[in-house]
Write a protein that holds these residues in place. Sequence first.
Motif, PDB file in Angstrom:
ATOM      1  N   ALA A  89       0.913  -1.207  -0.046  1.00 20.77           N
ATOM      2  CA  ALA A  89      -0.038  -0.058  -0.134  1.00 20.77           C
ATOM      3  C   ALA A  89       0.715   1.067  -0.023  1.00 20.77           C
ATOM      4  CB  ALA A  89      -0.974  -0.044   1.255  1.00 20.77           C
ATOM      5  N   ILE A  90       2.001   1.086   0.717  1.00 23.77           N
ATOM      6  CA  ILE A  90       2.814   2.376   0.670  1.00 23.77           C
ATOM      7  C   ILE A  90       3.401   2.627  -0.682  1.00 23.77           C
ATOM      8  CG2 ILE A  90       4.945   3.173   1.591  1.00 23.77           C
ATOM      9  CD1 ILE A  90       4.452   1.672   4.239  1.00 23.77           C
ATOM     10  N   GLY A  91       3.784   1.434  -1.230  1.00 20.96           N
ATOM     11  CA  GLY A  91       4.440   1.686  -2.788  1.00 20.96           C
ATOM     12  C   GLY A  91       3.399   2.253  -3.530  1.00 20.96           C
ATOM     13  N   ILE A  92       2.138   1.813  -3.446  1.00 23.30           N
ATOM     14  CA  ILE A  92       0.988   2.431  -4.278  1.00 23.30           C
ATOM     15  C   ILE A  92       0.782   3.884  -4.134  1.00 23.30           C
ATOM     16  CG2 ILE A  92      -1.410   2.346  -4.433  1.00 23.30           C
ATOM     17  CD1 ILE A  92      -1.355  -0.742  -4.187  1.00 23.30           C
ATOM     18  N   VAL A 101       0.639  -0.933 -12.026  1.00 19.67           N
ATOM     19  CA  VAL A 101       0.987  -2.445 -12.212  1.00 19.67           C
ATOM     20  C   VAL A 101       0.355  -3.083 -11.179  1.00 19.67           C
ATOM     21  CG1 VAL A 101       2.823  -4.041 -12.199  1.00 19.67           C
ATOM     22  CG2 VAL A 101       3.138  -1.813 -13.360  1.00 19.67           C
ATOM     23  N   SER A 102       0.419  -2.871  -9.774  1.00 15.85           N
ATOM     24  CA  SER A 102       0.033  -3.707  -8.788  1.00 15.85           C
ATOM     25  C   SER A 102      -1.436  -3.682  -8.643  1.00 15.85           C
ATOM     26  CB  SER A 102       0.802  -3.208  -7.536  1.00 15.85           C
ATOM     27  OG  SER A 102       0.394  -1.994  -7.097  1.00 15.85           O
ATOM     28  N   ILE A 106      -3.713  -7.119  -8.094  1.00 18.46           N
ATOM     29  CA  ILE A 106      -4.417  -7.214  -6.848  1.00 18.46           C
ATOM     30  C   ILE A 106      -5.996  -7.431  -7.045  1.00 18.46           C
ATOM     31  CG2 ILE A 106      -5.101  -6.208  -4.709  1.00 18.46           C
ATOM     32  CD1 ILE A 106      -2.038  -4.918  -4.708  1.00 18.46           C
ATOM     33  N   VAL A 107      -6.460  -6.501  -7.668  1.00 15.74           N
ATOM     34  CA  VAL A 107      -7.892  -6.642  -7.998  1.00 15.74           C
ATOM     35  C   VAL A 107      -8.379  -7.970  -8.694  1.00 15.74           C
ATOM     36  CG1 VAL A 107      -9.985  -5.658  -9.246  1.00 15.74           C
ATOM     37  CG2 VAL A 107      -8.236  -4.162  -8.058  1.00 15.74           C
ATOM     38  N   ALA A 108      -7.327  -8.372  -9.714  1.00 19.00           N
ATOM     39  CA  ALA A 108      -7.624  -9.494 -10.442  1.00 19.00           C
ATOM     40  C   ALA A 108      -7.757 -10.839  -9.412  1.00 19.00           C
ATOM     41  CB  ALA A 108      -6.568  -9.686 -11.616  1.00 19.00           C
TER      42      ALA A 108
END
Length: 271
Positions: A89-92, A101-102, A106-108
């Motif tokens: 989450a911090i990276g997002i 990218v992430s 994650i949603v998939a």
Amino acid sequence: MARGLGVGKSTGRLLQTHGPSLGVLLAGVLLWEAGVRALQVPAFVLPRPSAVAGMLVSRHDLFLRHALPTTQEILLGFLASTLVGIPVAIGIVYSRVFERVSYTVIVAFQTIPKTALAPLFVLWFGFGLLSKVAVAFLIAFFPIVVNTVIGMRSVEPETIYLAQSLGATPLQVFLKVRLPRALPSIFGGLKVAITLAVVGAIVGEYIAANEGLGYIQLQANSNLDTVMLFATIAVLSALGIVLFYAVGVLERLVVRWRPGEEQLEAARETL
């Protein structure tokens, strides 16, 4: 004398907080007992609460023995989802590229039914502890990431500008502004995640296990032992409630911050 008054006040607060819910629960159990007796419902369809309570007492050693591995699976899956989810989450929050990218990945993964992935985890990780932990991790991971991202992005830009104008480094902005603001949201995600980790551990035990509360349920189902099924559900519910409130206790110990003007004042004092 003072100690006695303190205990009395604590008991009073507990009754005031949890009394109504306990009263509703007790009333529901009494109605359940009376209804089953009055309608003479067969035990294999709907057992009496008194029979379930008797099973819990008479077989408490069995439930305790199988609750231990299930609890271990839950806690390990929850811990892994926390240790991975918060840094993701911090990276997002700090990287647009990483977010693009992430988030899609994650949603998939979140949209895939976990019961479809559990057999693969058993194939990859075997019939032991690791496959159940993997399922619990995957189910608990998503709410931690989403709530942490929401919390860290809820900081007003003015607050960040103020911290930067006072000479704060990016690390100080994170530790003194973003992280304190995000803590309530993070713990909200942790509360959801710990309950989902219970589900994940049981799903893993349904697929392949030779111990655990999910294993007991499978055995009871094959024997049409509805009393045992309800007793196991009661143990799982109690376990989930205990873990949920344990996260709540940790939240009260960690979260000392409240949003509003106090945040600006704290920034002025600490930077």
